[in-house]
Write a protein that holds these residues in place. Structure first.
Motif, PDB file in Angstrom:
ATOM      1  N   ASP A 190      -1.412   2.246 -46.989  1.00 28.74           N
ATOM      2  CA  ASP A 190      -1.775   3.451 -46.244  1.00 28.74           C
ATOM      3  C   ASP A 190      -2.805   3.148 -45.161  1.00 28.74           C
ATOM      4  N   ASP A 191      -3.677   2.191 -45.413  1.00 32.94           N
ATOM      5  CA  ASP A 191      -4.685   1.830 -44.409  1.00 32.94           C
ATOM      6  C   ASP A 191      -4.033   1.247 -43.156  1.00 32.94           C
ATOM      7  N   PHE A 192      -2.906   0.549 -43.324  1.00 28.01           N
ATOM      8  CA  PHE A 192      -2.220   0.000 -42.150  1.00 28.01           C
ATOM      9  C   PHE A 192      -1.671   1.110 -41.258  1.00 28.01           C
ATOM     10  N   GLU A 193      -1.435   2.287 -41.816  1.00 25.14           N
ATOM     11  CA  GLU A 193      -0.948   3.415 -41.025  1.00 25.14           C
ATOM     12  C   GLU A 193      -2.055   4.067 -40.205  1.00 25.14           C
ATOM     13  N   GLN A 194      -3.305   3.758 -40.552  1.00 27.93           N
ATOM     14  CA  GLN A 194      -4.435   4.417 -39.892  1.00 27.93           C
ATOM     15  C   GLN A 194      -5.287   3.481 -39.047  1.00 27.93           C
ATOM     16  N   ALA A 195      -5.061   2.174 -39.178  1.00 23.72           N
ATOM     17  CA  ALA A 195      -5.920   1.212 -38.469  1.00 23.72           C
ATOM     18  C   ALA A 195      -5.720   1.304 -36.961  1.00 23.72           C
ATOM     19  N   ASP A 196      -6.813   1.179 -36.222  1.00 18.22           N
ATOM     20  CA  ASP A 196      -6.762   1.119 -34.760  1.00 18.22           C
ATOM     21  C   ASP A 196      -6.563  -0.313 -34.275  1.00 18.22           C
ATOM     22  N   ALA A 197      -6.997  -1.264 -35.066  1.00 18.17           N
ATOM     23  CA  ALA A 197      -6.839  -2.679 -34.712  1.00 18.17           C
ATOM     24  C   ALA A 197      -6.655  -3.491 -35.979  1.00 18.17           C
ATOM     25  N   ILE A 198      -5.789  -4.491 -35.897  1.00 19.74           N
ATOM     26  CA  ILE A 198      -5.527  -5.398 -37.015  1.00 19.74           C
ATOM     27  C   ILE A 198      -5.710  -6.822 -36.497  1.00 19.74           C
ATOM     28  N   PHE A 199      -6.622  -7.556 -37.116  1.00 19.13           N
ATOM     29  CA  PHE A 199      -6.889  -8.941 -36.732  1.00 19.13           C
ATOM     30  C   PHE A 199      -6.244  -9.857 -37.766  1.00 19.13           C
ATOM     31  N   ILE A 200      -5.459 -10.827 -37.297  1.00 19.65           N
ATOM     32  CA  ILE A 200      -4.719 -11.723 -38.181  1.00 19.65           C
ATOM     33  C   ILE A 200      -5.201 -13.148 -37.960  1.00 19.65           C
ATOM     34  N   PHE A 201      -5.795 -13.716 -38.989  1.00 22.10           N
ATOM     35  CA  PHE A 201      -6.365 -15.063 -38.915  1.00 22.10           C
ATOM     36  C   PHE A 201      -5.547 -16.016 -39.791  1.00 22.10           C
ATOM     37  N   GLY A 202      -5.108 -17.149 -39.221  1.00 25.68           N
ATOM     38  CA  GLY A 202      -4.516 -18.210 -40.021  1.00 25.68           C
ATOM     39  C   GLY A 202      -3.372 -17.786 -40.906  1.00 25.68           C
ATOM     40  N   GLN A 203      -2.446 -17.013 -40.342  1.00 23.53           N
ATOM     41  CA  GLN A 203      -1.347 -16.497 -41.147  1.00 23.53           C
ATOM     42  C   GLN A 203      -0.082 -16.438 -40.302  1.00 23.53           C
ATOM     43  N   ASN A 204       1.062 -16.688 -40.930  1.00 24.27           N
ATOM     44  CA  ASN A 204       2.354 -16.626 -40.254  1.00 24.27           C
ATOM     45  C   ASN A 204       3.278 -15.711 -41.046  1.00 24.27           C
ATOM     46  N   PRO A 205       3.133 -14.393 -40.900  1.00 19.43           N
ATOM     47  CA  PRO A 205       3.916 -13.472 -41.736  1.00 19.43           C
ATOM     48  C   PRO A 205       5.411 -13.569 -41.513  1.00 19.43           C
ATOM     49  N   GLY A 206       5.856 -13.993 -40.335  1.00 18.99           N
ATOM     50  CA  GLY A 206       7.287 -14.064 -40.074  1.00 18.99           C
ATOM     51  C   GLY A 206       8.021 -14.957 -41.040  1.00 18.99           C
ATOM     52  N   THR A 207       7.356 -15.988 -41.542  1.00 22.42           N
ATOM     53  CA  THR A 207       7.950 -16.897 -42.520  1.00 22.42           C
ATOM     54  C   THR A 207       7.426 -16.654 -43.921  1.00 22.42           C
ATOM     55  N   ASN A 208       6.143 -16.391 -44.057  1.00 21.48           N
ATOM     56  CA  ASN A 208       5.528 -16.365 -45.378  1.00 21.48           C
ATOM     57  C   ASN A 208       5.500 -14.984 -46.029  1.00 21.48           C
ATOM     58  N   HIS A 209       5.458 -13.920 -45.221  1.00 17.86           N
ATOM     59  CA  HIS A 209       5.422 -12.552 -45.759  1.00 17.86           C
ATOM     60  C   HIS A 209       6.198 -11.640 -44.812  1.00 17.86           C
ATOM     61  N   PRO A 210       7.522 -11.857 -44.687  1.00 17.81           N
ATOM     62  CA  PRO A 210       8.265 -11.131 -43.656  1.00 17.81           C
ATOM     63  C   PRO A 210       8.194  -9.611 -43.750  1.00 17.81           C
ATOM     64  N   ARG A 211       8.039  -9.070 -44.968  1.00 14.49           N
ATOM     65  CA  ARG A 211       7.973  -7.600 -45.068  1.00 14.49           C
ATOM     66  C   ARG A 211       6.727  -7.040 -44.400  1.00 14.49           C
ATOM     67  N   MET A 212       5.704  -7.871 -44.241  1.00 14.72           N
ATOM     68  CA  MET A 212       4.499  -7.444 -43.538  1.00 14.72           C
ATOM     69  C   MET A 212       4.803  -7.075 -42.092  1.00 14.72           C
ATOM     70  N   LEU A 213       5.841  -7.717 -41.523  1.00 14.85           N
ATOM     71  CA  LEU A 213       6.181  -7.446 -40.129  1.00 14.85           C
ATOM     72  C   LEU A 213       6.576  -5.993 -39.918  1.00 14.85           C
ATOM     73  N   GLY A 214       7.129  -5.346 -40.939  1.00 12.43           N
ATOM     74  CA  GLY A 214       7.455  -3.931 -40.820  1.00 12.43           C
ATOM     75  C   GLY A 214       6.221  -3.089 -40.608  1.00 12.43           C
ATOM     76  N   GLU A 215       5.140  -3.408 -41.344  1.00  8.80           N
ATOM     77  CA  GLU A 215       3.885  -2.680 -41.168  1.00  8.80           C
ATOM     78  C   GLU A 215       3.275  -2.956 -39.794  1.00  8.80           C
ATOM     79  N   LEU A 216       3.323  -4.216 -39.375  1.00  5.38           N
ATOM     80  CA  LEU A 216       2.765  -4.559 -38.070  1.00  5.38           C
ATOM     81  C   LEU A 216       3.570  -3.905 -36.950  1.00  5.38           C
ATOM     82  N   ARG A 217       4.886  -3.875 -37.097  1.00  6.72           N
ATOM     83  CA  ARG A 217       5.728  -3.226 -36.082  1.00  6.72           C
ATOM     84  C   ARG A 217       5.370  -1.750 -35.955  1.00  6.72           C
ATOM     85  N   ALA A 218       5.246  -1.071 -37.092  1.00  2.00           N
ATOM     86  CA  ALA A 218       4.910   0.357 -37.059  1.00  2.00           C
ATOM     87  C   ALA A 218       3.542   0.574 -36.429  1.00  2.00           C
TER      88      ALA A 218
END
Length: 775
Positions: A205-233
């Motif tokens: 739910d916090d991802f729906e309200q965040a104004d900015a998301i900082f991503i350090f040292g992570q490759n969600p496209g390969t390691n956590h692909p479902r995260m990309l849905g949250e980032l896309r939204a």
């Protein structure tokens, strides 16, 4: 196998290419129809939890609650292929040692317990009771329980992990090396003293309200692909997404959601990152400090920037941090981060322009010498503007394996808190050992010393996942007994002790029937949600046991009448195990009732409530100097006549942890091969080499031990100069056992100082292309 080629990918992450990959994975395992049906039950209220990553599930509103790599994990487990006694009769262990990791796991599911026979150099069938008696005999013959080590993979359920830690502590040791020791140990080590919890503070739910998301040292496209849905939204509604990564990763650039009909129909995609900064490997500490310096300078110039009310009420240590930041040197921060002052200020401006900020990080942060300090810097950044403990904001360490966080919650920890041991004593009527046990690296050293005699692994692939590969293998072969509870054949079964057992277990997708009927197990995701998982497929073999059953029967055989725990009674109905978990852990009250709710329940997170379970009773601002004496600094000082690179190890897109699904890395444009090293084109030219040339990689370390990995193909890539990237486990031999994170002990696999030399061809290309040929 795909044709060997380098052909850079121009499309987005996800999209039609991902759907094609899912289809290919199902066909490769001969389960096109069965696999498709199985996938429809992944992450559903009445189905099983994906055996892949620990990214949380939404409210199960969609039929398709799986991603490309999750589909590969499910296909690999639900495969139609079987490794039977006939397979082992046809292959000696020496022969199998020459096969690649991909070959070993691609043979299919194990079907019955096997024991190593030294005379024939083969694995032979063994009855379950005989196997348990054999293990119990070895354990009970030890003069000291601390000579046994009990490894745990993040695939184990809460129920299995709870029984495992209970058994091992009744046996008399806290020797719990586990996969946390190799991935997010620094996250817990950093956050517990700083904010009072070792877990992330956010929910979906916090991802729906965040104004900015900082991503350090992570490759969600390969390691956590479902995260990309949250980032896309988030990107679509205007949130800023700022990515810091040495490599250009497609999943952080553009994503086409396979569930977005219009996007798929028009071959469109969504831009993910509004800002993308390619910093040096290990430059995150200096980068975050630069962002904070900018924030403080803006506070000094115009005021009203820091959240003074939050700082005054909820924190300590701000004055020392402010003094340190004001005195920090911009040229030093530029040198160590690999970014310009302007770039760090630009990232800082995004932070200042957001009311609600989430910071995410992965193993690109945790596998460095100063990872604990870096994570504390990230938490400092969040706290400067009150971004912990309010909606749309917080810390988000993104865990890897499905239940790695739950295993730690259940007590899989070599340094257990006294309160846990007291509760185990009160509930189960025995005195648990109080001496801390060994972690992964310490367990390898224990084996090498000859004092580690028995190694038992509940899942995982210890021989391939660990650092300093050949030292690890020496340690395993030095054991009197190695035991692996597993679903498929892997390298750890080939690199074994003087005696060895393979104990095959049910997979997450399979129906688990006990005396009370079909059972479900529970898992905890990266955001502290606990939910039920129930398999839907018939077991791969009638001889398989569940992980809880294996642990309970082993405990009963080993402890006998000296244990008051009713081991065999507990596994008749897993509700009984959950009742015991509830008795030990207060947060699991009404456990069996709460998991009946679709999606389960969230464990309490005190930091998200702004309740600080720290020594001062408040959140702590931590002050650290920029590290200037890292292994890379020291290596460059010693090797003045050579070009020293910093190597980071990484996964391919056809891989999950050490499991190799195929030989392709689609997003990075690598096909049909894995022995590649990504390097800046200018560095290739500077070395007098050429793109596509074969090189050997040598670690630069101070202990005089030669560590090398031979015959890797140079691939010119968009990566900062002085940095390299290559796949593990092929490059794990380059990581010294002594290369560990300060205060956490995690192998520093993302920052190894190395040099390159041209490869002089010896032996066959076939041997060079296997992961660990001739093991």
């Amino acid at each position: 196998m795909s044709e060997k080629k380098i052909e850079f990918y121009k499309g987005p992450a996800g999209g039609w290419a991902a759907l094609k990959s899912v289809s290919k994975a199902l066909l490769a395992q001969d389960i096109a129809v069965k696999g498709a049906k199985t996938l429809l039950s992944a992450n559903q209220p009445d189905g099983f939890d994906c055996p892949g990553c620990a990214w949380p599930d939404r409210n199960h509103a969609s039929t398709f609650e799986f991603c490309e790599n999750g589909a590969k994990a499910v296909a690999a487990e639900a495969t139609a292929r079987r490794v039977t006694r006939e397979f082992f009769a046809q292959h000696t262990v020496t022969e199998l040692a020459g096969k690649s990791d991909f070959f070993l796991e691609d043979q299919g599911r194990l079907t019955e317990p096997m024991v190593y026979d030294r005379a024939s150099d083969k694995y032979l069938p063994i009855e379950w009771d005989t196997a348990f008696e054999m293990i119990a005999g070895h354990l009970n013959a030890l003069p000291d329980p601390n000579q046994a080590m009990f490894y745990t993979s993040g695939r184990a359920s809460n129920e299995a992990a709870f029984l495992y830690q209970l058994f091992v502590r009744e046996f008399g040791t806290n020797n719990f090396p586990d996969c946390s020791n190799m991935c997010h140990e620094p996250s817990g080590s950093a956050m517990r003293p700083q904010i009072g919890v070792g877990k992330g503070t956010v929910t979906l739910d916090d991802f729906e309200q965040a104004d900015a998301i900082f991503i350090f040292g992570q490759n969600p496209g390969t390691n956590h692909p479902r995260m990309l849905g949250e980032l896309r939204a988030a990107a679509k509604r205007g949130a800023r997404i700022v990515s810091f990564n040495p490599l250009r990763e497609r999943g952080l650039e553009r994503f086409a959601d396979p569930q977005a009909k219009l996007e798929m129909a028009t071959l469109g995609s969504t831009q993910i990152s509004s800002h993308y900064f390619q910093l040096r490997v290990g430059g995150d500490f200096a980068l975050v400090k630069g962002m904070m310096k900018h924030v403080v300078e803006q506070e000094d110039a115009r005021g009203g920037v820091l959240d003074h009310a939050f700082i005054a009420e909820h924190t300590v240590g701000i004055e020392a941090l402010l003094e340190d930041l004001r005195g920090e040197s911009w040229p030093l921060l530029e040198q160590e981060s690999g970014l310009s002052e302007a770039q760090m200020r630009a990232a800082g401006d995004v932070y200042l322009g957001a009311e609600r900020v989430i910071a995410c990080w992965g193993m690109g942060i945790t596998q460095h010498a100063h990872s604990v300090a870096t994570i504390q810097m990230i938490a400092n950044l969040l706290m400067l503007r009150g971004n912990i403990g309010r909606p749309g904001a917080g810390a988000c360490p993104v865990r890897g394996h499905s239940n790695v966080q739950g295993d730690r919650t259940m007590g899989i920890w070599e340094k257990p808190p006294a309160a846990l041991l007291d509760r185990l004593r009160d509930v189960f009527g025995f005195e648990p050992p109080r001496t801390p046990g060994v972690d992964v690296v310490e367990s390898i050293k224990l084996m090498l010393s000859g004092r580690g005699k028995v190694f038992i692994a509940l899942g995982g692939n210890f021989a391939a996942a660990t650092p300093d590969t050949y030292e690890t293998w020496k340690g395993l072969r030095n054991c009197d007994l190695t035991v692996h509870v597993t679903t498929k054949l892997n390298r750890s079964h080939i690199v074994h002790g003087r005696n060895a057992l393979i104990l095959p277990c049910l997979g997450r997708t399979e129906i688990d029937v006990q005396a009370a009927g079909p059972q479900g197990v529970t898992v905890e995701d990266s955001m502290s949600m606990v939910h039920i998982s129930s398999g839907i497929n018939p077991p791969a073999s009638e001889h398989l046991l569940s992980e809880p059953a294996i642990v309970a029967r082993l405990a009963a055989a080993t402890l006998g009448k000296r244990s008051k725990t009713p081991w065999l009674w507990l596994i008749e109905d897993y509700d009984r195990i959950r009742d015991k978990i509830e008795a030990v852990f207060d947060d699991f009250f009404d456990f069996n009732e709460r998991i009946k709710v679709p999606g389960g329940f969230r464990l309490r997170n005190t930091a998200s409530e702004r309740v600080w379970a720290t020594e001062p009773g408040k959140a702590v601002f931590c002050t650290h100097a920029v590290p200037l004496d890292t292994p890379a600094h020291r290596a460059r000082a010693r090797q003045l006549d050579k070009v020293v690179f910093t190597l980071l190890t990484t996964r391919s897109h056809d891989q999950y942890n050490t499991t190799i699904y195929g030989q392709d890395d689609r997003y990075r444009g690598v096909f049909g091969q894995r022995r590649v090293v990504f390097i800046n084109a200018a560095d290739i030219k500077h070395l007098g080499l050429r793109d596509g040339q074969w090189v050997d990689i040598h670690t630069v370390w101070s202990d005089g031990v030669e560590r090398r990995a031979d015959r890797f193909k140079l691939v010119a890539y968009d990566i900062p100069r002085g940095n390299l990237a290559a796949y593990y486990p092929e490059t794990n031999p380059l990581v010294p056992l002594s290369a560990t994170a300060i205060e956490a002990g995690t192998p520093t696999s993302k920052s190894i100082p190395v040099i390159l030399t041209p490869h002089e061809a010896t032996g066959s290309a076939q041997q060079a292309d296997t992961t660990f040929a001739g093991a």
